[in-house]
Design an enzyme around this catalytic site. Structure first.
Site, PDB file in Angstrom:
ATOM      1  N   LYS A  19      -5.510  -1.285   0.237  1.00 37.48           N
ATOM      2  CA  LYS A  19      -4.980  -1.928   1.441  1.00 37.48           C
ATOM      3  C   LYS A  19      -5.519  -1.295   2.725  1.00 37.48           C
ATOM      4  CE  LYS A  19      -0.668  -1.622   1.651  1.00 37.48           C
ATOM      5  NZ  LYS A  19       0.633  -1.532   2.205  1.00 37.48           N
ATOM      6  N   ARG A  93       9.091  -5.188   3.475  1.00 38.67           N
ATOM      7  CA  ARG A  93       9.102  -4.675   2.104  1.00 38.67           C
ATOM      8  C   ARG A  93      10.209  -5.310   1.284  1.00 38.67           C
ATOM      9  NH1 ARG A  93       7.047   1.092   2.171  1.00 38.67           N
ATOM     10  NH2 ARG A  93       4.863   0.733   1.697  1.00 38.67           N
ATOM     11  N   ARG A 127      -7.701  11.214  -8.086  1.00 38.60           N
ATOM     12  CA  ARG A 127      -7.870  11.732  -6.722  1.00 38.60           C
ATOM     13  C   ARG A 127      -7.405  13.191  -6.645  1.00 38.60           C
ATOM     14  NH1 ARG A 127      -5.383   7.995  -2.058  1.00 38.60           N
ATOM     15  NH2 ARG A 127      -3.417   8.635  -3.000  1.00 38.60           N
ATOM     16  N   ARG A 160      -2.210  15.936  -5.405  1.00 38.98           N
ATOM     17  CA  ARG A 160      -0.934  15.721  -4.710  1.00 38.98           C
ATOM     18  C   ARG A 160       0.107  15.240  -5.708  1.00 38.98           C
ATOM     19  NH1 ARG A 160      -2.266  11.514  -0.150  1.00 38.98           N
ATOM     20  NH2 ARG A 160      -0.496  10.673  -1.289  1.00 38.98           N
ATOM     21  N   ARG A 171       5.974   5.019  -8.733  1.00 42.54           N
ATOM     22  CA  ARG A 171       5.716   4.348  -7.453  1.00 42.54           C
ATOM     23  C   ARG A 171       5.363   2.880  -7.679  1.00 42.54           C
ATOM     24  NH1 ARG A 171       1.099   7.549  -4.707  1.00 42.54           N
ATOM     25  NH2 ARG A 171       1.385   6.197  -2.923  1.00 42.54           N
TER      26      ARG A 171
END
Length: 224
Positions: A19, A93, A127, A160, A171
């Protein structure tokens, strides 16, 4: 000369769907104002505004920020953008937020990045970052020269918490539960435009072609 109506667009997609990249390209090519709820929240929390302090109290407890706080924050910001084309990111949202937004302005189009969750899981869990500099590596397409080590300082890389596999799954499930009704809300209104794929660079030309039917490409004008 007829002035074309202003574009009121929303971009939606799960975390890790590209996004940010797509929004940056839309801004560059079509000169729209980009309003990200995440950026706005961080800004308010840093400046310790009333809304920022309130929002932080919910985040610190691991709770979602209530609809009325997010709505107030975003609608206040939109008041200053009434003469511009804009793109909302991260808002609405929930259906309650979408309904509140509808009362204030007419949304023209909702761009939905439909990227398979498996692709996103691979993307996010690959990542790794160098905390001191913020350098980001991706084991799939931009890995460090030595696994687990920063190219420049030789210091260890970390993952992270947000990018750990179990967190990524949570998530994505939360996004799905929260946002599916919003996509359905806009689908029923005939505003939802879904773009499916696993690579941002392959999805982008379709989004670009779609937006060209609504706005001129200003980046070419700048180049000329």
């Amino acid at each position: 000369m007829v002035v074309p109506p202003l574009l009121r667009a929303v971009i939606m997609g799960p975390p890790g769907s590209g996004k940010g990249t797509v929004s940056a390209r839309i801004i560059k090519h079509f000169g729209v104002k980009h309003l990200s709820s995440g950026d706005l929240l961080r800004d308010n929390m840093q400046k310790k505004t009333e809304v920022g302090i309130l929002a932080k109290s919910y985040i610190d407890q691991g709770q979602l920020i209530p609809d009325h706080i997010m709505t107030q924050l975003m609608l206040n910001e939109l008041k200053g953008l009434d003469r511009y084309n804009w793109l909302l990111d991260g808002f609405p949202r929930t259906v309650a937020q979408a309904e509140a937004l509808d009362k204030e302005c007419h949304i023209d189009t909702v761009i939905d990045l439909d990227v398979p969750f498996e692709t996103i899981k691979c993307r996010l869990t690959a990542r790794w970052i160098h905390p001191a500099s913020g350098r980001v590596y991706n084991l799939e397409f931009s890995p460090p020269k030595v696994q687990g080590i920063d190219d420049i300082t030789g210091e260890p890389l970390v993952q992270r918490d947000d990018d750990k596999p179990e967190t990524v799954s949570k998530r994505l499930q939360a996004y799905d539960a929260q946002t599916k009704p919003v996509l359905e809300y806009y689908r029923k209104k005939g505003l939802l435009k879904s773009f499916s794929g696993t690579e941002t660079n392959k999805i982008w030309p379709h989004i670009y072609a779609f937006l060209q039917t609504k706005l001129p490409d200003v980046s070419q004008k700048d180049a000329a």
